[in-house]
Motif scaffolding. Structure first.
Motif, PDB file in Angstrom:
ATOM      1  N   ASP A  72       0.858  -1.179   0.000  1.00 17.59           N
ATOM      2  CA  ASP A  72       0.000   0.000   0.000  1.00 17.59           C
ATOM      3  C   ASP A  72       0.892   1.226   0.000  1.00 17.59           C
ATOM      4  O   ASP A  72       2.136   1.121   0.081  1.00 17.59           O
ATOM      5  N   TRP A 101      -2.729  -6.029  -3.187  1.00 17.38           N
ATOM      6  CA  TRP A 101      -2.815  -4.564  -3.152  1.00 17.38           C
ATOM      7  C   TRP A 101      -4.286  -4.178  -3.215  1.00 17.38           C
ATOM      8  O   TRP A 101      -5.146  -4.992  -3.546  1.00 17.38           O
ATOM      9  N   ASP A 102      -4.573  -2.918  -2.887  1.00 15.27           N
ATOM     10  CA  ASP A 102      -5.937  -2.442  -3.093  1.00 15.27           C
ATOM     11  C   ASP A 102      -6.093  -1.938  -4.535  1.00 15.27           C
ATOM     12  O   ASP A 102      -5.174  -2.050  -5.336  1.00 15.27           O
ATOM     13  N   PRO A 104     -10.388  -2.893   3.566  1.00 16.86           N
ATOM     14  CA  PRO A 104      -8.990  -2.846   4.028  1.00 16.86           C
ATOM     15  C   PRO A 104      -8.599  -4.032   4.886  1.00 16.86           C
ATOM     16  O   PRO A 104      -7.409  -4.342   4.995  1.00 16.86           O
ATOM     17  N   GLU A 148      -2.345  -2.866   6.752  1.00 13.62           N
ATOM     18  CA  GLU A 148      -3.043  -1.766   7.414  1.00 13.62           C
ATOM     19  C   GLU A 148      -2.481  -1.522   8.806  1.00 13.62           C
ATOM     20  O   GLU A 148      -2.317  -0.380   9.239  1.00 13.62           O
TER      21      GLU A 148
END
Length: 408
Positions: A262, A319-320, A347, A354
């Motif tokens: 991230d 990954w986002d 998340p 995170e």
């Protein structure tokens, strides 16, 4: 014991045995039997019984009501209460003599079995182990008054140990585990992490320095409830391999080499630092992005970082759906590492990453220019994070766990 039996018993004045009677009741409240308490204060056990229960009417001596303890507690209020009442403690004692189980007693009282079990464990006689309801009630009443002196405030060595580790950004839970490891035979040096939080959040008690609240991960002076993240629109749709298609070995963390990534953003979203976390070891690597966070910049930094690791320690990347991963196809083509994308506004599907981003905010606060940090700064921060013991790793450090994998 500070009390001493008087050798000269004759000149006692009009208030006979007043000191002995007060000491007798203090011992009874601690759980001593009548015989033991009478012997320790130097009176006959019959005298002790008369102090507690009074003297009935007889032929020679006049009747006498029970003597009142100097520490007699107020009667328990009637009706339901979060605390056990004296009549409930009498019921517990009666049922224990009948060999009833803790769960049966709890069901009869409408209490939790853990409440009854804890009551018996805390308030039984320290010597014989028998449970005496009136002594248990007295001890419970003595423990109840608030406020009590805080443990951290009373122990300077404990306070200094916590302050030193907060200064190097250890979490309260890490500090409490270190206390148990460093002082295994000294229970006065053991505290729960909640105690450390309270010492920081509730000021004015003198336990810890006020500025140490800034050493907490969030830097907050009080706790706030968790809120759901705002929904975000996907940056791109195709081509993406979603996290639902990720191999099962990634989910259970049994196989090393699967990473989560991230970006953390600086002031006005104008600067960024890339973060990578290995799911098995929680090992952290940081990406230096001095020229921006476009897809090409992120791809080049990822390729350069991944190529420094052994092939068996780079199996996948999660990954986002941020636009910085628009070049994920070319990244996979160069490195052979597949990229999996999380669902929108999810998340928790990258929980390790995170959590790491939250830790990094201690070093890179929100609203600051992240481009001011050099590659050497990022290496130093990553080394400090990788040198912290982790509860999820059995209090090993990520660096130790990764070293074992490389050595194997």
């Amino acid at each position: 014991m500070e009390f001493e039996i008087r050798r000269d018993r004759k000149p006692q004045g009009p208030r006979k045995l007043r000191v002995e009677r007060e000491e007798y009741f203090r011992l009874v409240q601690q759980g001593y039997s009548n015989t033991e308490a009478s012997r320790l204060v130097g009176v006959h056990e019959r005298t002790g019984r008369e102090w507690r229960h009074g003297r009935p009417e007889g032929r020679v001596k006049r009747p006498r009501p029970p003597a009142q303890s100097a520490r007699a507690a107020a009667p328990s209020p009637p009706g339901p209460s979060r605390y056990l009442r004296e009549d409930e403690r009498i019921h517990i004692a009666d049922r224990l003599r009948e060999k009833a189980t803790v769960r049966a007693i709890a069901a009869e009282l409408g209490r939790s079995p853990s409440t009854v079990s804890r009551e018996i464990r805390r308030n039984r006689h320290p010597g014989s182990g028998t449970y005496r309801p009136h002594a248990a009630q007295a001890r419970a009443d003595a423990r109840r008054p608030r406020p009590k002196p805080a443990k951290i405030a009373r122990n300077r060595e404990l306070r200094d140990f916590i302050q030193q580790h907060l200064d190097v950004k250890w979490s309260p839970e890490q500090i409490c585990q270190a206390l148990r490891d460093t002082f295994p035979e000294r229970p006065e040096m053991h505290v729960a992490h909640e105690t450390v939080y309270q010492a920081l959040y509730i000021q004015g008690r003198g336990e810890l320095r006020r500025e140490l609240a800034g050493a907490l991960r969030t830097g907050r002076a009080r706790r706030v409830p968790h809120r759901q993240a705002n929904c975000r629109r996907p940056r791109f749709i195709d081509p993406m391999v979603m996290i639902s298609e990720r191999p099962a070995e990634v989910e259970d963390r049994a196989v090393p080499g699967h990473w989560e990534g991230d970006l953390i953003l600086g002031k006005d979203n104008a600067s960024a630092i890339g973060t990578l976390v290995e799911r098995h070891t929680r090992y952290v690597m940081l990406l230096h992005l001095p020229n921006g966070r476009t897809a090409e910049h992120v791809r080049d930094a990822l390729v350069a970082t991944v190529q420094t690791l052994p092939a068996h320690l780079v199996r996948s990347l999660t990954w986002d759906q941020g636009s910085e991963m628009a070049s994920h196809g070319s990244f996979t083509l160069v490195t052979g590492v597949p990229v999996y994308f999380c669902d929108p506004a999810s998340p928790w599907q990258r929980g390790s990453n995170e959590n790491t981003n939250g830790l990094l905010r201690q070093y890179f606060p929100k609203g600051t220019d992240l481009s001011a940090h050099t590659p050497e700064d990022l290496v130093h921060v990553a080394a400090e994070l990788n040198g912290r013991p982790r509860k999820t790793l059995g209090w090993e450090t990520p660096a130790e766990r990764l070293h074992k994998l490389i050595a194997a």
